[in-house]
Design a protein around this motif. Structure first.
Motif, PDB file in Angstrom:
ATOM      1  N   LYS A  80       0.812  -1.226   0.000  1.00 30.55           N
ATOM      2  CA  LYS A  80       0.000   0.000   0.000  1.00 30.55           C
ATOM      3  C   LYS A  80       0.842   1.271   0.000  1.00 30.55           C
ATOM      4  N   PRO A  81       1.894   1.404   0.814  1.00 27.66           N
ATOM      5  CA  PRO A  81       2.706   2.629   0.759  1.00 27.66           C
ATOM      6  C   PRO A  81       3.311   2.877  -0.622  1.00 27.66           C
ATOM      7  N   VAL A  82       3.649   1.812  -1.338  1.00 28.08           N
ATOM      8  CA  VAL A  82       4.231   1.975  -2.672  1.00 28.08           C
ATOM      9  C   VAL A  82       3.158   2.403  -3.675  1.00 28.08           C
ATOM     10  N   ILE A  83       1.930   1.929  -3.504  1.00 24.69           N
ATOM     11  CA  ILE A  83       0.832   2.394  -4.353  1.00 24.69           C
ATOM     12  C   ILE A  83       0.585   3.887  -4.121  1.00 24.69           C
ATOM     13  N   LEU A  84       0.682   4.314  -2.865  1.00 28.08           N
ATOM     14  CA  LEU A  84       0.573   5.747  -2.568  1.00 28.08           C
ATOM     15  C   LEU A  84       1.730   6.525  -3.197  1.00 28.08           C
ATOM     16  N   LEU A  85       2.931   5.961  -3.147  1.00 29.38           N
ATOM     17  CA  LEU A  85       4.097   6.603  -3.774  1.00 29.38           C
ATOM     18  C   LEU A  85       3.891   6.726  -5.280  1.00 29.38           C
ATOM     19  N   GLN A  86       3.293   5.718  -5.891  1.00 28.24           N
ATOM     20  CA  GLN A  86       3.015   5.790  -7.321  1.00 28.24           C
ATOM     21  C   GLN A  86       2.075   6.949  -7.632  1.00 28.24           C
ATOM     22  N   GLN A 107      13.402  16.573 -18.111  1.00 29.09           N
ATOM     23  CA  GLN A 107      14.152  15.425 -17.620  1.00 29.09           C
ATOM     24  C   GLN A 107      13.665  15.017 -16.236  1.00 29.09           C
ATOM     25  N   ALA A 108      13.296  15.999 -15.409  1.00 30.67           N
ATOM     26  CA  ALA A 108      12.702  15.695 -14.100  1.00 30.67           C
ATOM     27  C   ALA A 108      11.361  14.983 -14.272  1.00 30.67           C
ATOM     28  N   VAL A 109      10.597  15.392 -15.284  1.00 30.98           N
ATOM     29  CA  VAL A 109       9.335  14.708 -15.601  1.00 30.98           C
ATOM     30  C   VAL A 109       9.595  13.230 -15.869  1.00 30.98           C
ATOM     31  N   GLU A 110      10.598  12.949 -16.681  1.00 34.82           N
ATOM     32  CA  GLU A 110      10.917  11.565 -17.024  1.00 34.82           C
ATOM     33  C   GLU A 110      11.408  10.788 -15.805  1.00 34.82           C
ATOM     34  N   PHE A 111      12.131  11.455 -14.899  1.00 32.73           N
ATOM     35  CA  PHE A 111      12.581  10.776 -13.686  1.00 32.73           C
ATOM     36  C   PHE A 111      11.388  10.332 -12.844  1.00 32.73           C
ATOM     37  N   PHE A 112      10.452  11.238 -12.602  1.00 31.09           N
ATOM     38  CA  PHE A 112       9.299  10.885 -11.772  1.00 31.09           C
ATOM     39  C   PHE A 112       8.385   9.895 -12.485  1.00 31.09           C
ATOM     40  N   TYR A 113       8.331   9.967 -13.817  1.00 34.70           N
ATOM     41  CA  TYR A 113       7.553   8.970 -14.550  1.00 34.70           C
ATOM     42  C   TYR A 113       8.215   7.595 -14.442  1.00 34.70           C
ATOM     43  N   GLY A 114       9.547   7.570 -14.428  1.00 29.48           N
ATOM     44  CA  GLY A 114      10.263   6.317 -14.206  1.00 29.48           C
ATOM     45  C   GLY A 114       9.982   5.757 -12.822  1.00 29.48           C
ATOM     46  N   MET A 115       9.859   6.630 -11.819  1.00 24.31           N
ATOM     47  CA  MET A 115       9.503   6.186 -10.483  1.00 24.31           C
ATOM     48  C   MET A 115       8.092   5.595 -10.470  1.00 24.31           C
ATOM     49  N   ALA A 116       7.163   6.249 -11.149  1.00 27.41           N
ATOM     50  CA  ALA A 116       5.790   5.736 -11.223  1.00 27.41           C
ATOM     51  C   ALA A 116       5.755   4.385 -11.916  1.00 27.41           C
ATOM     52  N   THR A 117       6.544   4.226 -12.971  1.00 23.44           N
ATOM     53  CA  THR A 117       6.591   2.953 -13.699  1.00 23.44           C
ATOM     54  C   THR A 117       7.183   1.848 -12.831  1.00 23.44           C
ATOM     55  N   ALA A 118       8.232   2.171 -12.091  1.00 22.22           N
ATOM     56  CA  ALA A 118       8.877   1.172 -11.236  1.00 22.22           C
ATOM     57  C   ALA A 118       7.945   0.694 -10.129  1.00 22.22           C
ATOM     58  N   THR A 119       7.054   1.560  -9.669  1.00 20.88           N
ATOM     59  CA  THR A 119       6.153   1.193  -8.576  1.00 20.88           C
ATOM     60  C   THR A 119       4.907   0.453  -9.058  1.00 20.88           C
ATOM     61  N   GLU A 120       4.751   0.261 -10.371  1.00 21.57           N
ATOM     62  CA  GLU A 120       3.585  -0.457 -10.884  1.00 21.57           C
ATOM     63  C   GLU A 120       3.533  -1.905 -10.393  1.00 21.57           C
ATOM     64  N   VAL A 121       4.680  -2.444  -9.972  1.00 23.89           N
ATOM     65  CA  VAL A 121       4.719  -3.817  -9.468  1.00 23.89           C
ATOM     66  C   VAL A 121       3.774  -4.000  -8.283  1.00 23.89           C
ATOM     67  N   ALA A 122       3.540  -2.927  -7.541  1.00 22.65           N
ATOM     68  CA  ALA A 122       2.677  -3.031  -6.358  1.00 22.65           C
ATOM     69  C   ALA A 122       1.214  -3.232  -6.727  1.00 22.65           C
ATOM     70  N   VAL A 180      -5.211  10.958 -12.475  1.00 20.33           N
ATOM     71  CA  VAL A 180      -4.227  10.325 -11.587  1.00 20.33           C
ATOM     72  C   VAL A 180      -4.402  10.808 -10.147  1.00 20.33           C
ATOM     73  N   SER A 181      -4.931  12.018  -9.971  1.00 18.04           N
ATOM     74  CA  SER A 181      -5.218  12.495  -8.617  1.00 18.04           C
ATOM     75  C   SER A 181      -6.354  11.697  -7.997  1.00 18.04           C
ATOM     76  N   LEU A 182      -7.376  11.373  -8.781  1.00 18.14           N
ATOM     77  CA  LEU A 182      -8.465  10.520  -8.295  1.00 18.14           C
ATOM     78  C   LEU A 182      -7.930   9.146  -7.892  1.00 18.14           C
ATOM     79  N   ALA A 183      -7.002   8.609  -8.703  1.00  7.38           N
ATOM     80  CA  ALA A 183      -6.398   7.316  -8.372  1.00  7.38           C
ATOM     81  C   ALA A 183      -5.662   7.394  -7.040  1.00  7.38           C
ATOM     82  N   PHE A 184      -4.967   8.490  -6.811  1.00  8.19           N
ATOM     83  CA  PHE A 184      -4.238   8.676  -5.558  1.00  8.19           C
ATOM     84  C   PHE A 184      -5.195   8.704  -4.367  1.00  8.19           C
ATOM     85  N   VAL A 185      -6.325   9.399  -4.522  1.00  8.94           N
ATOM     86  CA  VAL A 185      -7.321   9.454  -3.446  1.00  8.94           C
ATOM     87  C   VAL A 185      -7.882   8.053  -3.174  1.00  8.94           C
TER      88      VAL A 185
END
Length: 474
Positions: A80-86, A107-122, A180-185
């Motif tokens: 769950k914490p990783v889903i919140l991080l995503q 480039q910062a956009v791509e970094f955070f998008y890479g973080m979101a992609t990495a957390t999809e495993v959750a 994506v904000s609705l998904a976060f909520v």
């Protein structure tokens, strides 16, 4: 009220609904098929070379750097914490995409998008921790269907808004931010799992500090059993023997889990069959992700978005639907995959190579669109077969381990491709030449598995012939 709380806590229906709604809104991103036109248009005013050679490669590097630690942390903190991080990563991505400017910001956009992609495993791992084993197949289909439906609706909606309502790319990104904000909520309403696949297995004695010894955890980031007591008397004495024992137990438990993971991984890859299927998975997924990452750049090269109608959303919608259809069709095909599986890998990989060569040599944008549809359908067909062949003989834990490791190897290969072919510090090739390289790459994959399948077929025929000869002699 107590009955409702009990239903929420015990039923598999509630977490399944919430995770599906979360998956739907996090995948409902109508602006994604139009990312390259947005970046190269008047909103961001970047050049195609900056987008291709300086910005997009950051996603690959970010994804690679975060995938392995996120894979372990996801299980340790129970999903769950990783889903919140995503959710946070997606929100930051689109806030920057809307309001930031310049190469460094993108480039910062791509970094955070890479973080979101990495957390999809959750996303998929979470549901397996809150439902019983007999419901795995059903909830997997629900989760998968929700994301495929969302991806299709998003692509169609984006195309309709751009083509018919003349909505700007900026407002498409605003709609994505809202989604994506609705998904976060939604993710806040997920029940916290009581177990996980590796670090918190059901039935395994708990090695973490007991509740009464973990009170200080709430007010500190470090494990309470490894801290000094906040009282002055305890501060003078230092950690108690019980605290030291609990800390040692936690460390020993983590070490045992890591050793067990390495043993499981070695056992999985000791099977030659699983090794070859995993080899295709890693090689093909690296190439597929690379093509998907840069296909919009090729489309913009063939038909510049500032002077041509853009149909990226429609193409992505058709590609998603056709990929889903081919994946479903696999379940109704009766084939001996042990005999013909690697031949199928070789044939359809060759079709992928042909599609990529067509994209390189044909200047017509419609030919590029059609070739992309064939490419994605072939990959989705093969990855479904490969997933089934690997999963059928493994436990859920070992399958998850192989899934993570295969994707990690794929990402390493993709990173090598990016550094050598795409990055401005490497060859920095133009987008058309890149697709010639990708076509050659899939030709190499097809060659490996065609040769191996021919070897298997000839070996089986020779064995059958020798057995028939021996039976005649007797």
């Amino acid at each position: 009220m107590d009955c409702w709380k009990g239903a929420v806590g015990c039923s598999w229906i509630y977490p399944t609904i919430i995770i599906c709604v979360n998956g739907f809104f996090s995948t409902m991103r109508p602006s994604e098929p139009f990312l390259t036109p947005y970046l190269t248009g008047p909103d961001k005013n970047l050049t195609i070379e900056e987008v291709t050679n300086q910005i997009f490669p950051v996603w690959t590097y970010s994804y690679l750097a975060l995938l392995f630690p996120v894979f372990l942390i996801t299980d340790y903190v129970r999903y769950k914490p990783v889903i919140l991080l995503q959710g946070i990563s997606f929100i930051v991505t689109w806030l920057l995409l809307l309001f930031a400017h310049g190469v460094l910001a993108m480039q910062a956009v791509e970094f955070f998008y890479g973080m979101a992609t990495a957390t999809e495993v959750a996303y998929y791992a979470y549901i397996y921790s809150v439902v019983s084993t007999e419901r795995y197949q059903r909830v997997t289909s629900y989760c998968r269907s929700s994301t495929l439906l969302a991806a299709t609706i998003a692509a169609v909606l984006g195309q309709l808004l751009v083509s018919l309502a003349d909505v700007s790319y900026f407002h498409l990104n605003a709609i994505t931010l809202a989604s994506v904000s609705l998904a976060f909520v939604c993710s806040f309403f997920l029940p916290m799992p009581q177990k996980s696949m590796f670090f918190h297995r059901k039935g395994v004695p708990e090695t973490l500090p007991a509740p009464e010894k973990a009170v200080a955890t709430v007010s500190s980031h470090r494990p309470s059993s490894c801290q000094e007591d906040q009282g002055s008397a305890s501060a003078d004495r230092g950690p108690t023997p019980e605290q030291q024992a609990d800390c040692a137990k936690t460390q020993n438990h983590m070490l045992r889990v890591m050793v067990q993971l390495s043993k499981d991984l070695r056992d999985c890859y000791s099977s030659r069959k699983l090794l070859y299927w995993s080899l295709w998975w890693a090689l093909a997924t690296a190439g597929f992700n690379q093509v998907v990452n840069y296909i919009q750049v090729l489309w913009d090269y063939r038909a510049p978005s500032h002077s041509s109608a853009v149909y990226n959303g429609a193409v992505e919608a058709i590609a998603t639907f056709s990929g889903s259809a081919t994946s479903m069709a696999v379940g109704y095909v009766k084939v001996n995959w042990d005999l013909s599986g690697e031949l199928a890998l070789g044939i359809f990989s060759a079709m992928d190579a042909g599609s990529l060569f067509l994209m390189h040599f044909m200047d017509n944008i419609w030919a590029c669109y059609a070739a992309y549809l064939v490419f994605k359908a072939c990959y989705m067909l093969l990855i479904t077969i490969t997933t089934f062949q690997i999963a059928v003989n493994l436990s859920m834990e070992r399958y998850a381990l192989m899934f993570g490791f295969n994707n990690f190897v794929a990402l390493v290969i993709q990173t090598i491709l990016t550094v050598v072919v795409v990055d401005s510090k490497g060859l920095g090739l133009d987008i058309n030449t890149q697709f010639l390289i990708y076509g050659s790459y899939f030709t190499f994959i097809a060659g490996i598995f065609l040769m191996r399948s021919i070897y298997i077929i000839i070996s089986i025929k020779c064995r059958n012939t020798s057995m028939a000869g021996e039976s005649i002699d007797h």
